[in-house]
Design a protein around this motif. Sequence first.
Motif, PDB file in Angstrom:
ATOM      1  N   ALA A  97       0.845  -1.208   0.000  1.00 52.05           N
ATOM      2  CA  ALA A  97       0.000   0.000   0.000  1.00 52.05           C
ATOM      3  C   ALA A  97       0.879   1.256   0.000  1.00 52.05           C
ATOM      4  CB  ALA A  97      -0.931  -0.008   1.214  1.00 52.05           C
ATOM      5  N   VAL A  98       1.947   1.215   0.783  1.00 55.11           N
ATOM      6  CA  VAL A  98       2.876   2.354   0.849  1.00 55.11           C
ATOM      7  C   VAL A  98       3.525   2.564  -0.527  1.00 55.11           C
ATOM      8  CG1 VAL A  98       5.023   3.212   1.885  1.00 55.11           C
ATOM      9  CG2 VAL A  98       3.351   1.977   3.308  1.00 55.11           C
ATOM     10  N   ALA A  99       4.037   1.473  -1.112  1.00 53.18           N
ATOM     11  CA  ALA A  99       4.745   1.565  -2.395  1.00 53.18           C
ATOM     12  C   ALA A  99       3.789   1.999  -3.511  1.00 53.18           C
ATOM     13  CB  ALA A  99       5.383   0.209  -2.722  1.00 53.18           C
ATOM     14  N   TRP A 100       2.576   1.469  -3.492  1.00 49.24           N
ATOM     15  CA  TRP A 100       1.591   1.813  -4.528  1.00 49.24           C
ATOM     16  C   TRP A 100       1.234   3.310  -4.466  1.00 49.24           C
ATOM     17  CZ3 TRP A 100      -3.592   3.488  -4.165  1.00 49.24           C
ATOM     18  CH2 TRP A 100      -4.311   3.458  -5.364  1.00 49.24           C
ATOM     19  N   SER A 101       0.989   3.806  -3.247  1.00 53.19           N
ATOM     20  CA  SER A 101       0.628   5.231  -3.101  1.00 53.19           C
ATOM     21  C   SER A 101       1.736   6.115  -3.654  1.00 53.19           C
ATOM     22  CB  SER A 101       0.408   5.588  -1.628  1.00 53.19           C
ATOM     23  OG  SER A 101      -0.504   4.726  -1.044  1.00 53.19           O
ATOM     24  N   LEU A 102       2.960   5.750  -3.316  1.00 54.11           N
ATOM     25  CA  LEU A 102       4.109   6.532  -3.776  1.00 54.11           C
ATOM     26  C   LEU A 102       4.189   6.504  -5.307  1.00 54.11           C
ATOM     27  CD1 LEU A 102       6.397   8.135  -2.503  1.00 54.11           C
ATOM     28  CD2 LEU A 102       7.748   6.026  -2.394  1.00 54.11           C
ATOM     29  N   ALA A 103       3.984   5.318  -5.879  1.00 53.39           N
ATOM     30  CA  ALA A 103       4.060   5.170  -7.333  1.00 53.39           C
ATOM     31  C   ALA A 103       2.956   5.964  -8.038  1.00 53.39           C
ATOM     32  CB  ALA A 103       3.967   3.688  -7.714  1.00 53.39           C
ATOM     33  N   GLN A 104       1.813   6.164  -7.380  1.00 52.67           N
ATOM     34  CA  GLN A 104       0.723   6.960  -7.971  1.00 52.67           C
ATOM     35  C   GLN A 104       1.023   8.461  -7.909  1.00 52.67           C
ATOM     36  OE1 GLN A 104      -1.871   5.121  -9.351  1.00 52.67           O
ATOM     37  NE2 GLN A 104      -0.478   3.523  -8.630  1.00 52.67           N
ATOM     38  N   GLY A 105       2.094   8.818  -7.180  1.00 48.88           N
ATOM     39  CA  GLY A 105       2.407  10.233  -7.005  1.00 48.88           C
ATOM     40  C   GLY A 105       1.750  10.823  -5.770  1.00 48.88           C
ATOM     41  N   TRP A 106       1.375   9.970  -4.812  1.00 48.39           N
ATOM     42  CA  TRP A 106       0.741  10.417  -3.582  1.00 48.39           C
ATOM     43  C   TRP A 106       1.609  10.034  -2.383  1.00 48.39           C
ATOM     44  CZ3 TRP A 106      -3.765   7.084  -5.618  1.00 48.39           C
ATOM     45  CH2 TRP A 106      -4.343   7.715  -6.725  1.00 48.39           C
ATOM     46  N   PRO A 107       2.636  10.815  -2.091  1.00 44.19           N
ATOM     47  CA  PRO A 107       3.519  10.471  -0.980  1.00 44.19           C
ATOM     48  C   PRO A 107       2.868  10.758   0.365  1.00 44.19           C
ATOM     49  CG  PRO A 107       4.182  12.548  -1.967  1.00 44.19           C
ATOM     50  CD  PRO A 107       3.041  12.038  -2.791  1.00 44.19           C
ATOM     51  N   GLY A 108       3.533  10.339   1.425  1.00 49.27           N
ATOM     52  CA  GLY A 108       3.031  10.604   2.774  1.00 49.27           C
ATOM     53  C   GLY A 108       3.150   9.405   3.693  1.00 49.27           C
ATOM     54  N   LEU A 109       3.323   8.219   3.086  1.00 49.25           N
ATOM     55  CA  LEU A 109       3.425   6.999   3.905  1.00 49.25           C
ATOM     56  C   LEU A 109       4.850   6.462   3.950  1.00 49.25           C
ATOM     57  CD1 LEU A 109       0.230   5.115   2.617  1.00 49.25           C
ATOM     58  CD2 LEU A 109       0.449   6.500   4.696  1.00 49.25           C
ATOM     59  N   GLU A 110       5.796   7.163   3.261  1.00 52.03           N
ATOM     60  CA  GLU A 110       7.138   6.597   3.052  1.00 52.03           C
ATOM     61  C   GLU A 110       7.867   6.242   4.349  1.00 52.03           C
ATOM     62  OE1 GLU A 110       6.016   9.377   1.578  1.00 52.03           O
ATOM     63  OE2 GLU A 110       6.795  10.891   2.942  1.00 52.03           O
ATOM     64  N   ASN A 111       7.639   6.984   5.438  1.00 53.32           N
ATOM     65  CA  ASN A 111       8.336   6.654   6.695  1.00 53.32           C
ATOM     66  C   ASN A 111       7.856   5.321   7.268  1.00 53.32           C
ATOM     67  OD1 ASN A 111       8.677   9.524   6.244  1.00 53.32           O
ATOM     68  ND2 ASN A 111       9.598   9.621   8.275  1.00 53.32           N
ATOM     69  N   LEU A 112       6.708   4.843   6.779  1.00 56.82           N
ATOM     70  CA  LEU A 112       6.137   3.595   7.296  1.00 56.82           C
ATOM     71  C   LEU A 112       6.406   2.422   6.355  1.00 56.82           C
ATOM     72  CD1 LEU A 112       2.730   5.072   8.541  1.00 56.82           C
ATOM     73  CD2 LEU A 112       4.784   4.614   9.880  1.00 56.82           C
ATOM     74  N   ALA A 113       7.406   2.594   5.457  1.00 59.71           N
ATOM     75  CA  ALA A 113       7.756   1.526   4.522  1.00 59.71           C
ATOM     76  C   ALA A 113       8.266   0.300   5.275  1.00 59.71           C
ATOM     77  CB  ALA A 113       8.848   2.010   3.562  1.00 59.71           C
ATOM     78  N   LEU A 114       8.021  -0.847   4.665  1.00 55.01           N
ATOM     79  CA  LEU A 114       8.572  -2.139   5.106  1.00 55.01           C
ATOM     80  C   LEU A 114       8.049  -2.638   6.462  1.00 55.01           C
ATOM     81  CD1 LEU A 114      10.340  -3.576   3.078  1.00 55.01           C
ATOM     82  CD2 LEU A 114      12.344  -3.053   4.454  1.00 55.01           C
ATOM     83  N   ILE A 115       7.015  -2.014   6.988  1.00 55.35           N
ATOM     84  CA  ILE A 115       6.407  -2.578   8.202  1.00 55.35           C
ATOM     85  C   ILE A 115       5.607  -3.810   7.777  1.00 55.35           C
ATOM     86  CG2 ILE A 115       4.740  -2.195  10.070  1.00 55.35           C
ATOM     87  CD1 ILE A 115       5.614   0.675  10.192  1.00 55.35           C
ATOM     88  N   PRO A 116       5.886  -4.959   8.392  1.00 52.98           N
ATOM     89  CA  PRO A 116       5.170  -6.167   7.991  1.00 52.98           C
ATOM     90  C   PRO A 116       3.690  -6.099   8.387  1.00 52.98           C
ATOM     91  CG  PRO A 116       6.982  -6.692   9.517  1.00 52.98           C
ATOM     92  CD  PRO A 116       6.830  -5.207   9.477  1.00 52.98           C
ATOM     93  N   GLY A 117       2.878  -6.960   7.776  1.00 57.66           N
ATOM     94  CA  GLY A 117       1.473  -7.043   8.170  1.00 57.66           C
ATOM     95  C   GLY A 117       0.548  -6.473   7.125  1.00 57.66           C
TER      96      GLY A 117
END
Length: 353
Positions: A97-117
Amino acid sequence: MFVEQNVPLQDSNAFGIVAKAYQLVRLRTEADVAALLAEPGLAAAPKFVLGGGSNIVLTGDVKPLVIKVEIEGRRKVSEDGRAVVVEFGAGERWHDAVAWSLAQGWPGLENLALIPGTVGAAPVQNIGAYGVELQDRFESLDAIDLTTGQAFTLDAAQCAFGYRDSVFKHTAPQTEGEGALPRGMGLAGRAVITRVRLRLPKPWRPVLGYLDLERRMAESGVAHPTAQQIFDWICEIRSAKLPDPRRIGNAGSFFKNPTVTPEQCADIIAREPGIVHYPMPDGSVKLAAGWLIDACGWKGKSVGNAGVYEKQALVLVNRGGATGGEVVTLARAIQTSVYERFGIRLEPEPVVV
Ligand code: EPU
């Protein structure tokens, strides 16, 4: 409704503990919840909601009916000058979800990358890392009451977010009336989260300031990182100090960072000058649990096949074939030695099942 029997759960819990579900149903749509509750035998059964299994310790086979949430979907709900709101099915992987949002051009979740679950599990414990918590990006969620079948929506206030905490981690008192939802009173074991909406503010502003990130900026000479740059750094930082649950079973931080009063902190500093501590906005002081555990000499130690990770003492790991009992025994031994040395009670982050 198809009920699977004796389902192995080893691949469904990040610790990789061997256990099975006596009965398991998969929810792929909201309609599956209605189908489940329409069957009297299943409707009345005690239930356990399983997301990505990244924050649980299984201490045996699971007797309640296991509800595995596999609801998919990702979409933009709205966009205006102030924010983009995106919605995800609860069964989507959080990192995707984090990677997809970023790829759409909607940043804001990047600090929460790679959290499992999964996305659905993210609000349960209000996941957080590197200066951002889920509640900072939360818009609302949809859930279904498993006792009444009623769908409902909660905003951030109703989720009662705290540090690794929410209304979904607390059980409700027994007294509420038929059909009445115990808003703010505890929904653990009672509701299943189906969809989560996140608000990504515009204009995007990086959240830096965290020591590990500042270090990356200094090393690379990049003064104004993009969201993609921060995403990449976070992935590198996490990979360097946290074990990949696909290779080494673990549930991330095993204990919460405890908070103490400034007086208690001053008292501990007088005895232990090196203690890592952070003053909080409310005047309390947060202590690094990893440092406390490390100072007690636990790094690399084991109880049976459960161990303390060599690179981060806050993370307990499955060295291969660990039982939930071994993890719990190790956790208790750590709690005892931290209490004896510092007078501080460590509170576990994962749910023991
Ligand atoms: N430390 C030690 N020894 C150790 C571990 C840590 O001395 O073995 C010291 C570190 O040197 C550092 C301090 O303790 O000065 C804090 O360590 P770190 O930066 O690794 O963060 P943390 O407080 O241990 C928290 C979250 C993590 C999150 C990171 C980054 C909790 C319980 N844990 O860890 O969240 O990724 O900050 O924001 O709040 C999780 O909850 O599962 C999780 C991984």
